[in-house]
Motif scaffolding. Structure first.
Motif, mmCIF file in Angstrom:
data_model
loop_
_atom_site.group_PDB
_atom_site.id
_atom_site.type_symbol
_atom_site.label_atom_id
_atom_site.label_comp_id
_atom_site.label_asym_id
_atom_site.label_seq_id
_atom_site.Cartn_x
_atom_site.Cartn_y
_atom_site.Cartn_z
ATOM 1 N N PRO A 177 58.130 37.059 61.170
ATOM 2 C CA PRO A 177 59.200 36.443 61.962
ATOM 3 C C PRO A 177 58.782 35.083 62.509
ATOM 4 N N GLY A 178 59.628 34.092 62.286
ATOM 5 C CA GLY A 178 59.357 32.756 62.792
ATOM 6 C C GLY A 178 58.337 31.964 62.013
ATOM 7 N N LYS A 179 57.871 32.512 60.904
ATOM 8 C CA LYS A 179 56.858 31.819 60.102
ATOM 9 C C LYS A 179 57.355 31.587 58.691
ATOM 10 N N GLN A 180 56.691 30.683 57.995
ATOM 11 C CA GLN A 180 57.043 30.419 56.607
ATOM 12 C C GLN A 180 56.490 31.514 55.700
ATOM 13 N N ARG A 181 57.129 31.668 54.574
ATOM 14 C CA ARG A 181 56.635 32.611 53.583
ATOM 15 C C ARG A 181 55.279 32.136 53.085
ATOM 16 N N GLU A 182 54.332 33.050 52.953
ATOM 17 C CA GLU A 182 52.985 32.677 52.527
ATOM 18 C C GLU A 182 52.511 33.555 51.381
ATOM 19 N N PHE A 183 51.630 32.970 50.599
ATOM 20 C CA PHE A 183 51.034 33.653 49.458
ATOM 21 C C PHE A 183 50.091 34.747 49.928
ATOM 22 N N VAL A 184 50.114 35.878 49.231
ATOM 23 C CA VAL A 184 49.209 36.982 49.539
ATOM 24 C C VAL A 184 48.270 37.255 48.370
ATOM 25 N N ALA A 185 48.832 37.484 47.189
ATOM 26 C CA ALA A 185 48.013 37.846 46.038
ATOM 27 C C ALA A 185 48.790 37.549 44.761
ATOM 28 N N ARG A 186 48.044 37.398 43.659
ATOM 29 C CA ARG A 186 48.664 37.077 42.381
ATOM 30 C C ARG A 186 47.845 37.707 41.276
ATOM 31 N N ILE A 187 48.538 38.117 40.218
ATOM 32 C CA ILE A 187 47.849 38.638 39.037
ATOM 33 C C ILE A 187 48.450 37.998 37.798
ATOM 34 N N SER A 247 47.451 37.876 33.587
ATOM 35 C CA SER A 247 46.581 38.222 32.460
ATOM 36 C C SER A 247 45.270 38.843 32.923
ATOM 37 N N GLY A 248 45.369 39.671 33.938
ATOM 38 C CA GLY A 248 44.186 40.361 34.418
ATOM 39 C C GLY A 248 43.391 39.601 35.465
ATOM 40 N N THR A 249 43.663 38.327 35.632
ATOM 41 C CA THR A 249 42.989 37.540 36.667
ATOM 42 C C THR A 249 43.746 37.670 37.978
ATOM 43 N N THR A 250 43.012 37.880 39.057
ATOM 44 C CA THR A 250 43.643 38.046 40.361
ATOM 45 C C THR A 250 43.176 36.972 41.335
ATOM 46 N N ASN A 251 44.066 36.646 42.252
ATOM 47 C CA ASN A 251 43.755 35.699 43.323
ATOM 48 C C ASN A 251 44.306 36.249 44.630
ATOM 49 N N TYR A 252 43.613 35.952 45.716
ATOM 50 C CA TYR A 252 44.025 36.464 47.010
ATOM 51 C C TYR A 252 43.960 35.371 48.072
ATOM 52 N N ALA A 253 44.824 35.498 49.039
ATOM 53 C CA ALA A 253 44.709 34.657 50.218
ATOM 54 C C ALA A 253 43.450 35.067 50.972
ATOM 55 N N ASP A 254 42.823 34.110 51.615
ATOM 56 C CA ASP A 254 41.594 34.408 52.350
ATOM 57 C C ASP A 254 41.823 35.492 53.407
ATOM 58 N N ARG A 282 40.504 43.278 51.504
ATOM 59 C CA ARG A 282 41.307 44.368 52.078
ATOM 60 C C ARG A 282 42.480 44.764 51.176
ATOM 61 N N PHE A 283 43.004 43.825 50.420
ATOM 62 C CA PHE A 283 44.152 44.068 49.546
ATOM 63 C C PHE A 283 43.718 43.984 48.084
ATOM 64 N N THR A 284 44.370 44.786 47.246
ATOM 65 C CA THR A 284 44.108 44.752 45.810
ATOM 66 C C THR A 284 45.424 44.748 45.057
ATOM 67 N N ILE A 285 45.573 43.788 44.164
ATOM 68 C CA ILE A 285 46.768 43.724 43.319
ATOM 69 C C ILE A 285 46.412 44.254 41.940
ATOM 70 N N SER A 286 47.318 45.038 41.365
ATOM 71 C CA SER A 286 47.085 45.587 40.027
ATOM 72 C C SER A 286 48.430 45.782 39.353
ATOM 73 N N ARG A 287 48.394 46.059 38.059
ATOM 74 C CA ARG A 287 49.659 46.237 37.344
ATOM 75 C C ARG A 287 49.547 47.312 36.289
ATOM 76 N N GLU A 288 50.665 47.949 36.041
ATOM 77 C CA GLU A 288 50.815 48.891 34.929
ATOM 78 C C GLU A 288 51.941 48.358 34.062
ATOM 79 N N ASN A 289 51.569 47.622 33.038
ATOM 80 C CA ASN A 289 52.589 46.987 32.199
ATOM 81 C C ASN A 289 53.484 48.008 31.511
ATOM 82 N N ALA A 290 52.931 49.159 31.148
ATOM 83 C CA ALA A 290 53.733 50.176 30.462
ATOM 84 C C ALA A 290 54.876 50.665 31.339
ATOM 85 N N LYS A 291 54.685 50.582 32.662
ATOM 86 C CA LYS A 291 55.713 51.037 33.595
ATOM 87 C C LYS A 291 56.450 49.873 34.257
#
Length: 119
Positions: A41-51, A53-60, A65-74
């Motif tokens: 609330p009251g703040k701009q939208r900010e990046f958290v995590a991205r995946i 082709s298997g490469t992941t990036n996270y906000a500092d 604490r957070f982990t992003i993953s994917r199940e392409n079949a689903k």
């Protein structure tokens, strides 16, 4: 066309965990770069995590604490959140970009899911 639906949000005490899911329609989702963003609330939208082709990036602020993953079949991308803090309280949005690096890209957003962390 891709439609994104987030789920898994809720209320949790500080130190707790939640797993968010981003479920997509459309056969091109497996080729998409998928990210999670949040807006408090009251703040701009900010990046958290991205995946991509298997490469992941996270906000500092969530690294370790957070982990992003994917199940392409689903057609699902997850955001596993551990050691949640009150400052993680926000609406979390799923984002998919198709065509990264190409002349034309398509960007899609979900409707968001609320995460509330109490102290």
């Amino acid at each position: 066309q891709v439609q994104l639906v987030e789920s898994g949000g809720g209320m949790v005490q500080a130190g707790g965990s939640l797993r968010l899911s981003c479920t997509a329609s459309g056969s091109t989702f497996s080729r998409a770069t998928v990210g999670w963003y949040r807006q408090a609330p009251g703040k701009q939208r900010e990046f958290v995590a991205r995946i991509e082709s298997g490469t992941t990036n996270y906000a500092d602020s969530v690294k370790g604490r957070f982990t992003i993953s994917r199940e392409n079949a689903k057609n699902i991308v997850y955001l596993q959140m551990y050691s949640l803090k009150p400052e993680d309280t926000a609406v979390y949005y799923c984002n998919a970009v198709i065509g990264v690096g190409l002349p034309i890209t398509y960007t899609y957003w979900g409707q968001g899911t609320q995460v509330t962390v109490s102290s």
